[in-house]
Every structure is written in C-alpha cells, then in structure tokens.
Design an enzyme around this catalytic site. Structure first.
Site, PDB file in Angstrom:
ATOM      1  N   THR A 162      -5.662  -3.002 -12.258  1.00 52.04           N
ATOM      2  CA  THR A 162      -4.752  -2.251 -12.023  1.00 52.04           C
ATOM      3  C   THR A 162      -3.283  -2.798 -12.109  1.00 52.04           C
ATOM      4  OG1 THR A 162      -6.178  -1.657  -9.831  1.00 52.04           O
ATOM      5  CG2 THR A 162      -4.117  -0.842 -10.182  1.00 52.04           C
ATOM      6  N   ARG A 213      -5.702 -10.986 -12.452  1.00 51.71           N
ATOM      7  CA  ARG A 213      -5.325 -11.782 -11.425  1.00 51.71           C
ATOM      8  C   ARG A 213      -6.768 -12.301 -11.382  1.00 51.71           C
ATOM      9  NH1 ARG A 213      -2.824  -7.780  -6.520  1.00 51.71           N
ATOM     10  NH2 ARG A 213      -0.987  -7.161  -8.920  1.00 51.71           N
ATOM     11  N   SER A 259       0.998 -10.657  -6.780  1.00 50.52           N
ATOM     12  CA  SER A 259       1.376 -10.105  -5.517  1.00 50.52           C
ATOM     13  C   SER A 259       1.691  -9.935  -4.116  1.00 50.52           C
ATOM     14  CB  SER A 259       1.196  -7.851  -5.466  1.00 50.52           C
ATOM     15  OG  SER A 259       1.426  -7.105  -4.759  1.00 50.52           O
ATOM     16  N   HIS A 260       0.630  -9.233  -3.240  1.00 51.85           N
ATOM     17  CA  HIS A 260       0.417 -10.173  -2.086  1.00 51.85           C
ATOM     18  C   HIS A 260      -0.569 -10.966  -2.019  1.00 51.85           C
ATOM     19  CE1 HIS A 260      -1.406  -6.284  -3.216  1.00 51.85           C
ATOM     20  NE2 HIS A 260      -2.493  -6.904  -2.239  1.00 51.85           N
ATOM     21  N   LYS A 301       1.455 -10.236 -15.660  1.00 51.32           N
ATOM     22  CA  LYS A 301       1.259  -8.887 -16.289  1.00 51.32           C
ATOM     23  C   LYS A 301       2.011  -9.133 -18.105  1.00 51.32           C
ATOM     24  CE  LYS A 301       3.442  -6.126 -12.976  1.00 51.32           C
ATOM     25  NZ  LYS A 301       3.506  -5.244 -12.367  1.00 51.32           N
ATOM     26  N   ASP A 351       6.750  -7.428   0.035  1.00 48.31           N
ATOM     27  CA  ASP A 351       5.565  -8.238  -0.296  1.00 48.31           C
ATOM     28  C   ASP A 351       5.619  -9.737  -1.082  1.00 48.31           C
ATOM     29  OD1 ASP A 351       6.223  -7.259  -2.302  1.00 48.31           O
ATOM     30  OD2 ASP A 351       3.504  -6.844  -3.051  1.00 48.31           O
ATOM     31  N   ASP A 406       5.735 -10.383  -4.346  1.00 54.34           N
ATOM     32  CA  ASP A 406       7.051  -9.803  -5.393  1.00 54.34           C
ATOM     33  C   ASP A 406       7.208  -9.288  -5.563  1.00 54.34           C
ATOM     34  OD1 ASP A 406       4.903  -8.318  -5.992  1.00 54.34           O
ATOM     35  OD2 ASP A 406       4.551  -7.988  -7.392  1.00 54.34           O
ATOM     36  N   ASP A 457       7.750  -5.949  -4.358  1.00 62.02           N
ATOM     37  CA  ASP A 457       7.331  -4.117  -5.467  1.00 62.02           C
ATOM     38  C   ASP A 457       7.214  -3.702  -3.758  1.00 62.02           C
ATOM     39  OD1 ASP A 457       4.650  -5.562  -4.922  1.00 62.02           O
ATOM     40  OD2 ASP A 457       4.943  -4.347  -7.107  1.00 62.02           O
ATOM     41  N   ARG A 458       6.129  -3.646  -2.300  1.00 58.74           N
ATOM     42  CA  ARG A 458       6.508  -3.226  -1.822  1.00 58.74           C
ATOM     43  C   ARG A 458       6.950  -3.380  -0.588  1.00 58.74           C
ATOM     44  NH1 ARG A 458       0.149  -3.372  -1.377  1.00 58.74           N
ATOM     45  NH2 ARG A 458      -0.434  -2.892  -3.421  1.00 58.74           N
ATOM     46  N   THR A 495      -3.923   5.811  -9.739  1.00 61.64           N
ATOM     47  CA  THR A 495      -4.192   4.998  -8.879  1.00 61.64           C
ATOM     48  C   THR A 495      -3.348   3.939  -9.318  1.00 61.64           C
ATOM     49  OG1 THR A 495      -5.118   4.933  -6.836  1.00 61.64           O
ATOM     50  CG2 THR A 495      -4.421   3.256  -7.327  1.00 61.64           C
ATOM     51  N   GLU A 526       3.510   5.587  -3.890  1.00 59.58           N
ATOM     52  CA  GLU A 526       1.891   5.263  -3.158  1.00 59.58           C
ATOM     53  C   GLU A 526       1.563   5.042  -1.714  1.00 59.58           C
ATOM     54  OE1 GLU A 526      -0.370   3.228  -7.028  1.00 59.58           O
ATOM     55  OE2 GLU A 526       1.290   2.463  -6.998  1.00 59.58           O
ATOM     56  N   GLU A 527       0.163   5.226  -1.450  1.00 63.96           N
ATOM     57  CA  GLU A 527       0.105   5.146  -0.188  1.00 63.96           C
ATOM     58  C   GLU A 527      -0.160   3.517   0.128  1.00 63.96           C
ATOM     59  OE1 GLU A 527      -2.616   3.201   0.499  1.00 63.96           O
ATOM     60  OE2 GLU A 527      -2.862   3.727  -1.497  1.00 63.96           O
ATOM     61  N   SER A 528      -0.199   2.632  -0.523  1.00 64.12           N
ATOM     62  CA  SER A 528      -0.120   1.905  -0.803  1.00 64.12           C
ATOM     63  C   SER A 528       0.983   0.948  -0.599  1.00 64.12           C
ATOM     64  CB  SER A 528      -0.878   0.583  -2.124  1.00 64.12           C
ATOM     65  OG  SER A 528      -0.546   1.321  -2.776  1.00 64.12           O
ATOM     66  N   LYS A 583       7.258  -0.134  -8.842  1.00 65.06           N
ATOM     67  CA  LYS A 583       8.101  -0.058  -6.730  1.00 65.06           C
ATOM     68  C   LYS A 583       8.915  -0.879  -6.097  1.00 65.06           C
ATOM     69  CE  LYS A 583       3.068  -1.512  -5.975  1.00 65.06           C
ATOM     70  NZ  LYS A 583       2.702  -1.233  -6.581  1.00 65.06           N
ATOM     71  N   ARG A 593     -12.542   1.147  -0.560  1.00 66.13           N
ATOM     72  CA  ARG A 593     -11.060   1.926  -0.526  1.00 66.13           C
ATOM     73  C   ARG A 593     -11.386   3.429   0.113  1.00 66.13           C
ATOM     74  NH1 ARG A 593      -7.850  -1.828  -1.058  1.00 66.13           N
ATOM     75  NH2 ARG A 593      -6.389  -2.700  -2.875  1.00 66.13           N
TER      76      ARG A 593
HETATM   77  C1  G1P Z   1      -3.809  -1.437  -4.940  1.00 64.78           C
HETATM   78  C2  G1P Z   1      -3.403  -0.096  -4.869  1.00 64.78           C
HETATM   79  C3  G1P Z   1      -2.205   0.199  -5.826  1.00 64.78           C
HETATM   80  C4  G1P Z   1      -0.939  -0.660  -6.667  1.00 64.78           C
HETATM   81  C5  G1P Z   1      -1.977  -1.510  -6.661  1.00 64.78           C
HETATM   82  C6  G1P Z   1      -0.760  -2.667  -7.466  1.00 64.78           C
HETATM   83  O1  G1P Z   1      -4.403  -1.079  -6.409  1.00 64.78           O
HETATM   84  O2  G1P Z   1      -4.092   0.337  -4.034  1.00 64.78           O
HETATM   85  O3  G1P Z   1      -1.807   2.008  -5.232  1.00 64.78           O
HETATM   86  O4  G1P Z   1      -0.833   0.129  -7.396  1.00 64.78           O
HETATM   87  O5  G1P Z   1      -2.258  -2.604  -5.714  1.00 64.78           O
HETATM   88  O6  G1P Z   1      -0.187  -2.887  -6.295  1.00 64.78           O
HETATM   89  P1  G1P Z   1      -6.384  -1.181  -5.665  1.00 64.78           P
HETATM   90  O7  G1P Z   1      -6.156  -2.102  -5.165  1.00 64.78           O
HETATM   91  O8  G1P Z   1      -6.060  -0.558  -4.958  1.00 64.78           O
HETATM   92  O9  G1P Z   1      -6.644  -1.482  -7.070  1.00 64.78           O
HETATM   93 ZN    ZN Z   2       3.810  -6.503  -5.126  1.00 62.52          ZN
END
Ligand code: G1P
Ligand code: ZN
Length: 544
Positions: free
Chosen positions: A18, A22, A113-114, A126, A278, A280, A282-283, A345, A364-366, A377, A497
C-alpha cells in the site's frame, strides 16, 4: 570518481505494498537487499540524469545507513543533485513539499510509518514522483518487475557524507545539499493557516493543549511550529525527541497506541485540545476534552469549515476519501455542491485528482488527512487546521462536532483490526466472501436487509487506469455498510480490517458510544465472514 558495478541476484519479495516496500530490518540487512531495491527504482525510471532527487526518512533504525547507501547509488547512477534533510531526516509531508518546491525529479522516503522501529522492528522505502506523491501503481509494478531481473547495481567507493551540517558537499559528480528539514515545511504551513490568530488563542490564557510526537519524526517540526512560532509552552509537547526505536513504542496515533495522550484527554481537568502524529508525520489524531474525533468526521469538519482558514478561504474544489472511510464527507460535499470521489485505500490514488484540480481535501479513515498543498497526507497540517478552526470559532472540540452532527447527521464509524493472523486463513476468509457477496442481496442480518454486495473496483477518472479487488463491501437497506479487506502494509502474517458504518439522523441518538451504536453490524460482520473460524480470534486486536 568512477562508479563501480556490483553483481547481484534478484530477491523475489520486493513487491511494494500500500505504501512502499516494508520489511523487518533484518530483511533489509541482507547483503545487497536495499541496494537491489534502490537500483530497481532507478532502473524503472527514465531521463533522470543530472536531475535532483530528494532523500530523507523518519529517523528509525537503519535510516542513516540507508541514506548513505542511496546517496552513493544516486551519484553512481548519474543524478545531478540530492537534497537531503539534516541528519537524514524528513517527515513524509515535508519530503513531498521539498520535491514540489524545488521541482525535483522525485524522492526516496525511508519510512515504515507507524510500524515499530529498532533493530527488531520494521524498515521501509518508497519512491515518490515529481508531483511529490507516492508513485502510482504503474511505477511500483515496474520497480517490482525490475527487482526480479536485476543482476548488478551501481555505487561509488567513497566516504560517508556529513549529514549533520547544513550546506553543499560533493559526492563524485553529484552535489549533496543537506537542508534544514523543518524550515520549508514551517513556511508552507504559515501560508495556509492564520498563525496570528492561533497564537492569540494559545496565549489567551483560556486555552490549553497537548501534542504527542510519539518519539518520532514530528518532534522537531512541532517544536519549531507550535513552540517557536505559535508560543505553546514546552510542557505542551510530549515525546518530541525522535528516537531510532521510537522509544520502544508503536507510533500510530489512535486510541490504542496513543494511550498516554488519551489518558490525559479523558479526565475532567483535561486540556481543551489534544493531538498526535505518527512515525513519519503523515497521520494525525484529534481529541478534545473527553472527546475523540474519528478521522472520517475530521475530514468532514475540515471540509465544512475550510473557508475559515486563509489557505482555503476561497473554498475547496472537491473532496476525495478512500472507500472504507465513512460517508460523513459525502454529506458536506453535497451541501457545498462539490464533487466527492471514492478511491481505493492508499494515498497514491489521490494524486491524479489533486494534480487535475478536481479535489482540494483528501482523507482516509486510517488517521490520514491532507490537501493539495503536498501530495501526502499531513499530520501537523491537520493539527494546525483544527487549531485555526478553534481560534476562529472559539468553541470546544466537542461543541464543534456536535453541531456538525446536528447539521449533517452522524455517521457512526469504527474499524476492527485482526492483526497478524494466519495468512492462509485470512486469504480463505476473503475468497469465501468474494464468492458469497454476489448472493447476499435480500438476505437478513440482525434486522437489516442486504442491499448489495460487491468487491470495490476503481477506474481513475483522470488517466482511466483501473484497480480491482480493493475490498468486499456489504451494504444494507438503511445505508449502513460493512467493508472487509486485508492490509497491504503489515509485515507479519495477515491483518484483516473490518470497517463498520451506520448513519444516524436523529439528534437524540447522536451521542451513543460507537461500539454500542454499531453492535448489530459488528455481530453481522462476524456472522457473515465467520471471523473466529478463519482467524482463530474471538475479538479484534485493535479497535479504532
Ligand atoms: C494502511 C491504511 C491506509 C493507509 C496506509 C498507509 O494501509 O489502511 O489507509 O493509506 O496504511 O498509511 P493497509 O495496511 O490497510 O493496506
Ligand atoms: Zn505514516
């Protein structure tokens, strides 16, 4: 200085997910692993000779080493210049900004990320394109293809660059410019939001807040923007010294992993405003006193109030949200008479819409919210946006969200994650749902009738590219819905999820606990997907 060629053999597991590649740090530490992927990025690109590349990361373990490797390889491959954040650091949105501002060819961002960091944690890499956003699927597929045939990579036999001093150095024929990681980003924020007004609120004596950087990248950004420019006191800022292991934590700003901040905010003496970002940067998570704003609601509130900020005072062009994100923003878009787009997503799907000027805000909901100011983001941006609204409206966070629901209705929303479950079982669960969903229409679950079942597919309205199998959706006759998908960012087993949403127009029923309000749907989700059977779990590991 001549470049040297190192022979190598492909790794079969370098498919970006996504958000980039990673893996566990140990996977990246295998000889040639990182180099293969970096060379595969370069091999998938054309015409970058003498151009500029932006490089930086979230500061997790292996960041410094990876930056040095990438600098040597960029020089050997013919880039003209690399802009790198001091210490090899750049938050993801700050990297996106640098690419745009200095018209770079692209950028390499080092981040998982997180995900937890440290020697036993995760690492990630990336590629972002010249608009500052994550590479679209066409490019990530080309990178993956290149990684499967690679037989050599180019590097230099050279000393390490001094990453801690701002200024220009040479590496072979390439220039390396170490830049202040924060300055350009802080300047951009100042053009979007009313810093004077926020400063006045913060120093009014009537307002208190906490910001938690969770030992990760946003620490220095928060110190410069919130403390130096907006005048918060140092005790407002929590965990603002970035650590290579993120303090042993899991810097995902949600109710589970940002527990320290949540505990502070859910007391009668709590500050007026709480926020976290978070790993990096972005959240974001937004809290008020005894009040949590879901990311889906946050997007809707920002859209409805954007005209109150200098950066968006002329209005917004449109809104895009990922499919599993709640439909709260749809109602705002309808009222504003602007377009609303539902994308798969992942932030990469917003890039074309932003570039074409069709949307201004995305979410995004995340816990991801952002706008056309960069192509990622942006955690601190969302925090500043909320601060700007609070400074103008002078109402509490709880009052702002209540009046929003009164106007638009409330979309009760929750996501249930079953993390690190057996990958085969999760795969079977999804396969069975895909078989089932065509035949669910008309069936009843917990008093609701299924109106449709499908597997979300998206055709990009700008370039016509299509993305299939983006999540199984089951919609009911009262507009509520359940979405199932597997994570594309995990590094262990599979993560299922389950996204749950129900609309409530009745003002008297808008203040229930979300889990209670969604209880029937939660039960229906378990029943339809046979979650315990396929995952071996009776309950989700994380509820947001
Ligand atoms: C998750 C989140 C998605 C976000 C991504 C990167 O991806 O659900 O919204 O863009 O992290 O931060 P997922 O693990 O669901 O594929
Ligand atoms: Zn992040």
């Amino acid at each position: 200085m001549n470049s040297i060629e190192i022979s190598t053999r492909p790794f079969t597991d370098q498919q970006p997910g996504t958000s980039g590649l990673r893996k566990k740090v140990q996977v990246f530490q295998q000889p040639h692993y990182l180099e293969n992927f970096v060379q595969s990025i370069f091999n998938s690109l054309r015409h970058y000779r003498d151009k500029t590349l932006v490089v930086g990361g979230d500061g997790r373990y292996y960041n410094r080493h990876a930056v040095q490797v990438i600098l040597r390889m960029a020089a050997a491959n013919g880039f003209g210049k690399v802009l790198v954040g001091r210490g090899g650091l750049l938050s993801t949105p700050a990297a996106s900004n640098l690419i745009r501002k200095y018209e770079a060819f692209g950028g390499i961002i080092l981040s998982a990320s997180h995900n937890p960091a440290g020697e036993n944690g995760d690492f990630g890499i990336k590629y972002n394109i010249d608009n500052g956003g994550p590479a679209p699927e066409k490019i990530t597929a080309a990178i993956h293809a290149a990684s499967l045939t690679i037989d050599r990579y180019l590097t230099l036999d050279s000393r390490d660059i001094d990453l801690d001093t701002v200024g220009t150095q040479r590496l072979g024929d390439m220039q390396v410019e170490v830049v202040d990681a924060v300055a350009d980003y802080a300047e951009l924020m100042q053009t979007l939001f009313d810093f004077d007004r926020i400063h006045a609120l913060i120093n009014s004596g009537l307002f208190s807040m906490r910001f938690d950087a969770m030992h990760a990248i946003t620490g220095p950004y928060a110190v410069e923007i919130l403390e130096n420019r907006l005048g918060v006191t140092p005790d407002t800022l929590l965990n603002c010294t970035p650590r290579e292991d993120f303090g042993g934590g899991h810097p995902d700003p949600n109710l589970v992993y940002a527990k320290d901040l949540v505990d502070i905010m859910f007391t009668s003496q709590a500050p007026d405003f709480g926020a976290a970002s978070d790993g990096d940067g972005d959240r974001n998570m937004i809290l008020g006193r005894n009040c949590f704003i879901t990311p889906s609601d946050s997007l809707a509130v920002l859209a409805a109030n954007a005209h109150l900020t200098p950066g968006y005072r002329r209005g917004i062009a449109g809104i895009a949200r990922s499919m599993p994100t709640s439909q709260a923003a749809d109602r705002v878009a309808e009222k504003l008479g602007i377009e609303l787009f539902e994308t798969p997503t992942g932030w990469k799907f917003f890039g074309n819409l932003l570039d074409a000027g069709r949307v201004t805000l995305c979410g995004e909901e995340s816990f991801g919210t952002g706008s056309a100011h960069v192509r990622e983001k942006d955690g601190l941006w969302a925090v500043l946006f909320w601060l700007n609204l609070l400074a103008v409206r002078r109402e509490s966070v709880a009052d702002i969200i209540s009046s929003h629901w009164q106007t638009y209705g409330r979309n009760y929303y929750s996501r249930h994650d079953y993390e690190a479950v057996d990958a085969d079982g999760a795969g079977q669960l999804m396969a069975r749902l895909r078989e089932l969903n065509g035949n669910l229409k008309g069936k009843h679950f917990g008093g609701r009738e299924v109106a449709y079942g499908d597997d979300f597919a998206y055709v990009d309205p700008i370039d016509g590219s299509s993305s299939e199998r983006q999540g199984v959706r089951i919609g009911f006759n009262d507009g509520s819905r359940i979405v199932f998908r597997l994570s594309g960012t995990g590094t262990r087993g599979a993560t299922l999820r389950v996204y749950l949403e129900r609309y409530e127009a009745d003002r008297a029923l808008q203040h229930l606990d979300a889990q209670q309000a969604l209880a029937d749907l939660i039960r229906a989700a378990g029943e339809i997907a046979r979650i315990p059977h396929y995952t071996g779990r009776d309950a989700p590991s994380v509820i947001t």
